[in-house]
Design an enzyme around this catalytic site. Structure first.
Site, PDB file in Angstrom:
ATOM      1  N   GLY A 634       0.733  -1.126  -0.015  1.00 55.82           N
ATOM      2  CA  GLY A 634       0.067  -0.154   0.066  1.00 55.82           C
ATOM      3  C   GLY A 634       0.866   1.231   0.057  1.00 55.82           C
ATOM      4  O   GLY A 634       2.024   1.197   0.259  1.00 55.82           O
ATOM      5  N   GLY A 636       0.614   5.796   0.033  1.00 60.31           N
ATOM      6  CA  GLY A 636      -0.014   7.077   0.008  1.00 60.31           C
ATOM      7  C   GLY A 636       0.798   8.126   0.121  1.00 60.31           C
ATOM      8  O   GLY A 636       2.099   8.137  -0.077  1.00 60.31           O
ATOM      9  N   GLY A 637       0.406   9.464   0.172  1.00 60.19           N
ATOM     10  CA  GLY A 637       1.080  10.593   0.426  1.00 60.19           C
ATOM     11  C   GLY A 637       2.260  10.475   1.374  1.00 60.19           C
ATOM     12  O   GLY A 637       3.287  11.225   1.125  1.00 60.19           O
ATOM     13  N   TYR A 638       1.950   9.702   2.274  1.00 65.78           N
ATOM     14  CA  TYR A 638       3.168   9.987   3.379  1.00 65.78           C
ATOM     15  C   TYR A 638       4.286   8.899   3.191  1.00 65.78           C
ATOM     16  O   TYR A 638       5.261   8.983   3.732  1.00 65.78           O
ATOM     17  CB  TYR A 638       2.324   9.358   4.560  1.00 65.78           C
ATOM     18  CG  TYR A 638       3.047   9.336   5.824  1.00 65.78           C
ATOM     19  CD1 TYR A 638       3.138  10.564   6.714  1.00 65.78           C
ATOM     20  CD2 TYR A 638       3.676   8.176   6.257  1.00 65.78           C
ATOM     21  CE1 TYR A 638       3.805  10.566   7.885  1.00 65.78           C
ATOM     22  CE2 TYR A 638       4.169   8.131   7.542  1.00 65.78           C
ATOM     23  CZ  TYR A 638       4.416   9.362   8.361  1.00 65.78           C
ATOM     24  OH  TYR A 638       4.976   9.331   9.610  1.00 65.78           O
ATOM     25  N   GLY A 639       4.151   7.869   2.222  1.00 65.36           N
ATOM     26  CA  GLY A 639       5.073   6.842   2.034  1.00 65.36           C
ATOM     27  C   GLY A 639       4.567   5.512   1.677  1.00 65.36           C
ATOM     28  O   GLY A 639       3.495   5.435   1.118  1.00 65.36           O
ATOM     29  N   VAL A 641       3.780   1.098   2.706  1.00 67.00           N
ATOM     30  CA  VAL A 641       3.550   0.098   3.756  1.00 67.00           C
ATOM     31  C   VAL A 641       3.921  -1.025   2.862  1.00 67.00           C
ATOM     32  O   VAL A 641       3.749  -1.491   1.702  1.00 67.00           O
ATOM     33  CB  VAL A 641       2.324  -0.060   3.861  1.00 67.00           C
ATOM     34  CG1 VAL A 641       1.996  -0.868   4.988  1.00 67.00           C
ATOM     35  CG2 VAL A 641       1.475   1.235   4.230  1.00 67.00           C
ATOM     36  N   LYS A 655       5.291   0.526   8.157  1.00 67.39           N
ATOM     37  CA  LYS A 655       5.074   1.899   7.337  1.00 67.39           C
ATOM     38  C   LYS A 655       6.317   2.745   7.267  1.00 67.39           C
ATOM     39  O   LYS A 655       6.601   2.952   8.118  1.00 67.39           O
ATOM     40  CB  LYS A 655       4.042   2.555   8.231  1.00 67.39           C
ATOM     41  CG  LYS A 655       3.461   4.103   7.807  1.00 67.39           C
ATOM     42  CD  LYS A 655       1.970   4.264   8.479  1.00 67.39           C
ATOM     43  CE  LYS A 655       2.191   5.848   8.851  1.00 67.39           C
ATOM     44  NZ  LYS A 655       1.140   6.294   9.549  1.00 67.39           N
ATOM     45  N   ASP A 751      -9.153  11.186  11.379  1.00 63.06           N
ATOM     46  CA  ASP A 751      -9.151  10.621  10.167  1.00 63.06           C
ATOM     47  C   ASP A 751      -9.822   9.200   9.808  1.00 63.06           C
ATOM     48  O   ASP A 751      -9.468   8.523   9.266  1.00 63.06           O
ATOM     49  CB  ASP A 751      -7.605  10.654   9.395  1.00 63.06           C
ATOM     50  CG  ASP A 751      -7.658  10.651   8.011  1.00 63.06           C
ATOM     51  OD1 ASP A 751      -8.745  11.121   7.510  1.00 63.06           O
ATOM     52  OD2 ASP A 751      -6.590  10.507   7.643  1.00 63.06           O
TER      53      ASP A 751
END
Ligand code: NAG
Ligand code: NAG
Ligand code: NAG
Ligand code: NAG
Ligand code: NAG
Length: 951
Positions: A634, A636-639, A641, A655, A751
């Site tokens: 997976g 996302g904007g954050y990095g 997984v 993560k 969130d």
């Protein structure tokens, strides 16, 4: 044990023979004891003479140790009472050693010559010993950012030479001690310039005796405590005051009228208290640059006429204090003015900034007022005016730029480098002088949130360079970047210090550099370093002892006769030595999980973790097979997984934050601390973390069935019928109720969405991703945030418009999630907002409220298979009420879903939740585990009537 005594004998013997002439033996024994009780003392502590040049961090005068500076050396263990033996010690700096734990031994009081004590950002716990009051020569006392508890010992008042008292960010409680009778107190510190006592749990009144006219204080920082009662009028006696922070307490009563006799005051923070009576007049306090009086209970008043006369004002904050009337245009002509925050008042009429407004003006926030007109010609384009929720924005719609918010978190970004384009090796960076090197990085955290002008700090780098030069440190340059406001509303600045001698610093150099930075008493910020560990992998001090002892034995064999002499000497010192050995740390062996060894600097920022392991980067790399694509589950904007397997076979989800993600070390720490505190079957649990080489990695339990989003959207192949959906949503509700009502302090997730709910083997829901979560004292009371965070479509409109965060914002998001469970639609799909769609469609006269057309076909459309759907829809509509107060608590939601599940025809499947009803013969189980806020955004630009479709 016997072996160790022998080693000790030989050591003592050798040093006695060779070193006595150079280093006084009591100091040597004390150093030896330090070496034995603490791990990771410098490898250079191996020559024969500590007072020679070779012992890193030690300085002597006339063969006596006068200075010990071991900041940021990964010291591990507890300080023993032998620290009190350095009877000539003047400076002790053990800052930035997070693994230096336990209490501060009372023997510290024996250091009669000590003038500087820096224990910044270590792991100390327990009370500050009363004996600290014996350090008669003490000038600087910095114990900030530890976990000291108990009260402030009144004996501190005996330190008559003290100029700097910093106890910020500990767990200190009780009253601020003042003298009475023969008992000393802080009011006796007539030489003190700084009382920094913020971010503790101090309570009681601010004692009127604390302030006298003989004092020379310039900073009194008491913010973020639990102080009550009035602000004493004696404050006016201390004419030297420049900064006063009383914000974030529970102070009440009237502000003393004489406050405006503090003519030297530059910054005044009274916000977030319960102050009442008339708004205090600051007329004539012409040096004021920063004034914050927000969130108090002052009597309603007009915009104060004296404000346009505060010539030096840069920032004015007066939110939520019932200001009425119009703002005179003359106010905006103040030449230094930059930032004006007047949200949540009753200011009305027209907004007129005039033509003569200050050149530095950047931002005027007037949300939630009654302003009807704003006519301004030729307004500079870089000035942001926010009039959201004023009549003017209701009438003219959202077309005007002043009717939308914009985030203000990044305050300054340094110009990009003017170097020729070069690609440095990973972890290296380009210095301002265009060389690739491994910089020491860290955060400068401001003690007060004022940041008048970047220019005010631009020379800081040069000043630091001078300090480094004076200490003969091989520093090439200093780079300052990214002035930002973090989640706690602290202002932070990133700093990088580049090496000149080689492309990296060695350990001794890091220690000396951080030591300079632990004493920024002339600047308005604290320095907190990130780990630096690209070079010189740590040798345990044990190893170096062994090497040294071997050498010593060889050297000594020629003078065997003298062994006897040594034996006698050693006997003399036996007691002390035995004590030292008893205190040495038994856990020196490397265990399979190296994290337990508390290795390297990586522990530096991570205190107080229960049951959470620290992993080395090498371990993480290994268990994800070098972050292989196959293990990528997976992003996302954050990095990203990754799935991983620990050596013991346990599956984990890893993560890994992107290097350029905005999350700072402090936020990373906050997330780990938060996760290590919450344990619930419906919350994903944290196993460990890695904070090394600039990496921020979290290791979670692996939750095999992917996200609820993947399931509902059909991505994962898993199909949930209606009763199972109810059970899943019940699990999520329980997890959330736990965060709100049982975690202490409580937590608002911020969130909640289907891609943050994971499903385990038994289809048990687990709430994940606490990246945006906020810890609060009371989740019921609102809390103003400057940055609205959350995900488009799930965001509570009330929070969005008012910036007031409560647990009810999560309830709103949960309501959206409930509709998603019924309809399998995204919150915003093809431009339609699910909440509006459902609300418009509901017809309570009809079966299933007439919602058949939008019910997910997977769960059917017969009222016989959809028992309780109407109650479920009613509950979701309650969660989606406009105002938070009208929404139920998560506990109520849990109860209601439980009672729906008890209805006839629903609970007959309860025997086997795990059985999966599938329209397919074979179930392909989803493997994606998204721990990221894919579509999270920072505040602002999202219209309330959503028109944007998320990706
Ligand atoms: C403070 O100092 C006085 C003498 O200056 C001494 O008598 C007293 O014991 C000290 N108190 C503490 C608590 O150290
Ligand atoms: C404050 O105002 C005075 C008088 O206008 C001026 O001389 C002084 O330089 C100002 N100080 C700052 C810090 O701007
Ligand atoms: C570290 O660097 C200093 C010079 O700044 C040097 O004197 C010292 O020997 C170095 N230490 C090691 C262990 O290389
Ligand atoms: C700390 O800083 C102050 C002010 O710059 C200076 O006078 C003092 O000597 C420093 N102390 C140490 C131990 O470096
Ligand atoms: C400053 O921010 C930029 C962009 O967010 C980031 O790439 C950079 O790493 C940051 N600099 C430091 C020193 O943290």
């Amino acid at each position: 044990m016997g072996e160790r005594v022998l080693v000790l004998l030989v050591l003592v013997f050798t040093f006695f023979l060779v070193a006595e002439a150079e280093t006084a033996h009591e100091d040597f024994i004390a150093l030896w004891s330090l070496m034995d009780t603490l791990k990771n003392t410098p490898a250079s502590w191996s020559g024969s003479d500590p007072c020679g040049d070779s012992w890193g961090g030690i300085k002597c005068t006339d063969s006596r140790v006068t200075s010990i500076k071991l900041s940021s050396t990964s010291l591990t263990g507890e300080l023993s009472g032998d620290i009190g033996s350095f009877s000539e010690l003047e400076t002790l700096d053990l800052s930035y050693n997070k693994a230096l734990t336990g209490s501060l031994p009372p023997e510290i009081g024996n250091l009669q010559k000590l003038s500087s004590l820096f224990l910044v950002d270590c792991g100390f716990t327990g009370p500050i010993p009363d004996h600290i009051g014996s350090l008669e020569q003490l000038v600087f006392l910095s114990l900030n950012k530890n976990s000291f508890s108990g009260t402030i010992p009144p004996s501190v008042g005996n330190l008559s030479k003290l100029t700097w008292l910093d106890l910020t960010e500990n767990d200190l409680e009780g009253a601020i001690p003042v003298s009475s009778g023969s008992m000393p107190g802080l009011d006796k510190l007539l030489n003190a310039k700084h009382f920094h006592l913020g971010k503790n749990k101090l309570s009681g009144k601010i004692p009127p005796q604390l302030f006298t006219s003989e004092m020379t204080l310039i900073h009194v920082l008491l913010d973020n405590n639990q102080l009550t009662g009035n602000i004493p009028s004696t404050l006016g006696l201390v004419q030297s005051l420049e900064v006063v922070r009383f914000d974030k307490n529970s102070l009440n009563g009237h502000v003393p009228q004489n406050i405006n006799i503090l003519k030297n005051l530059q910054e005044l923070y009274l916000s977030n208290n319960k102050l009442s009576g008339p708004l205090p007049s600051l007329r004539g306090m012409n040096l004021l640059t920063y004034v914050d009086m927000s969130n108090n209970s002052f009597d309603p008043s007009d915009f104060p006429p004296w404000l346009p006369m505060l010539w030096n004002l840069t920032t004015l904050k007066m939110e939520n204090i019932q200001l009425t009337g119009e703002i005179p245009a003359t106010f905006f002509s103040l030449v230094h003015l930059q930032n004006v925050v007047l949200n949540n008042n009753n200011l009305n009429g027209s907004l007129n900034i005039g033509t003569n407004y200050g050149k530095k003006l950047k931002r005027i926030e007037l949300q939630d007022n009654k302003i009807e007109r704003f006519e301004q010609k030729d307004l500079a384009s870089n000035i942001k005016i926010i009039l959201v929720n004023n009549p003017i924005c209701h009438e003219e719609g959202e077309t005007q730029s002043y009717c939308s918010d914009a985030p203000a978190n990044v305050l300054y970004t340094a110009p990009t480098s003017s170097c020729p384009p070069v690609t440095c090796r990973s972890y290296q960076d380009l210095s301002p002088k265009c060389k690739c090197a491994y910089p020491l990085m860290g955060i400068l955290s401001f003690r007060t949130p004022s940041f008048p002008d970047w220019q005010n700090y631009s020379h800081f780098g040069e000043d630091l360079m001078d300090d480094f030069k004076a200490n003969y440190l091989p520093v090439d340059s200093v780079s300052l970047k990214n002035l930002t406001l973090n989640q706690l509303q602290d202002v932070e600045l990133s700093i990088q210090v580049f090496p000149s001698r080689e492309d990296h610093f060695n350990r001794t150099e890091i220690s000396s550099i951080t030591s300079v930075l632990s004493n920024l008493t002339n600047y308005p910020f604290y320095f907190y370093p990130y780990p630096y560990e690209y070079y010189e992998p740590m040798e345990s001090s044990k190893k170096s002892n062994v090497a040294f002892v071997t050498g010593a034995i060889v050297g000594c064999s020629v003078v065997l006769v003298l062994l006897l002499f040594a034996g006698i000497y050693a006997f003399y010192q036996k007691k002390r030595a035995e004590k030292a050995i008893a205190q040495s740390n038994p856990f020196s062996e490397t265990s399979f999980m190296r994290g337990q060894r508390v290795s390297k600097d990586s522990k530096i920022m991570i205190p107080q973790l229960k049951g959470v392991r620290q992993f080395s980067f090498a371990e993480v790399k290994k268990c994800t097979r070098n972050f292989s694509q196959d293990n990528d589950i997976g992003s996302g904007g954050y990095g990203k997984v990754y799935k991983g397997t620990l050596p013991n076979g346990q599956l984990v989800a890893i993560k890994r934050a992107r290097k350029d993600s905005n999350q700072g070390g402090l936020e990373f720490k906050a997330e780990i601390e938060l996760l290590s505190r919450v344990h619930h079957n419906n919350l994903v649990s944290l196993i460990g973390f890695c904070f090394e080489r600039g990496e921020q990695i979290l290791v979670y339990e692996y939750v095999p069935n992917g996200t609820l989003y993947d399931t509902i959207s059909g991505k994962s192949g898993l199909r949930l019928d209606w009763p199972r959906r109810l059970k899943v949503i019940l699990g999520a509700a329980k997890g959330l109720a736990y965060l709100h009502d049982h975690a202490n302090p409580c937590i608002i997730h911020r969130d909640i969405k289907s891609s943050n709910i994971l499903l385990d083997d038994h289809l048990n829901a687990k709430v994940a991703d606490f990246g945006l979560s906020k810890t609060m004292v009371d989740c019921n009371k609102d809390h103003i945030t400057t940055q609205v965070k959350g995900t488009l479509g799930y965001l509570d409109p009330e929070y969005y418009t008012t910036q007031r965060l409560t647990e009810k914002s999560d309830v709103y998001s949960f309501g959206v999630l409930m509709l998603e469970m019924i309809t399998a639609r995204k919150p915003i799909e093809r431009g339609k907002y699910i909440v509006k769609v459902v609300r418009d469609l509901i017809d309570r006269e009809k079966e299933l409220y007439g919602l058949e057309e939008i019910v997910d076909p997977v769960i059917g459309s017969e009222s016989s298979t959809l028992k309780g759907l109407e109650n479920f829809v009613d509950l979701s509509m309650k969660c989606l009420q406009e105002t938070g107060d009208d929404r139920p608590s998560m506990n109520d939601v849990v109860k209601e879903i439980e009672s729906i599940l008890l209805m006839d025809g629903l609970n007959n499947t309860s025997g086997s939740i795990a059985s999966i009803s599938s329209t397919f013969d074979e179930i392909t189980r989803g493997t994606s585990q998204n721990l990221f806020s894919n579509e999270s955004f920072d505040s602002g630009v999202v219209p309330l009537q959503p028109k944007i479709e998320p990706k």
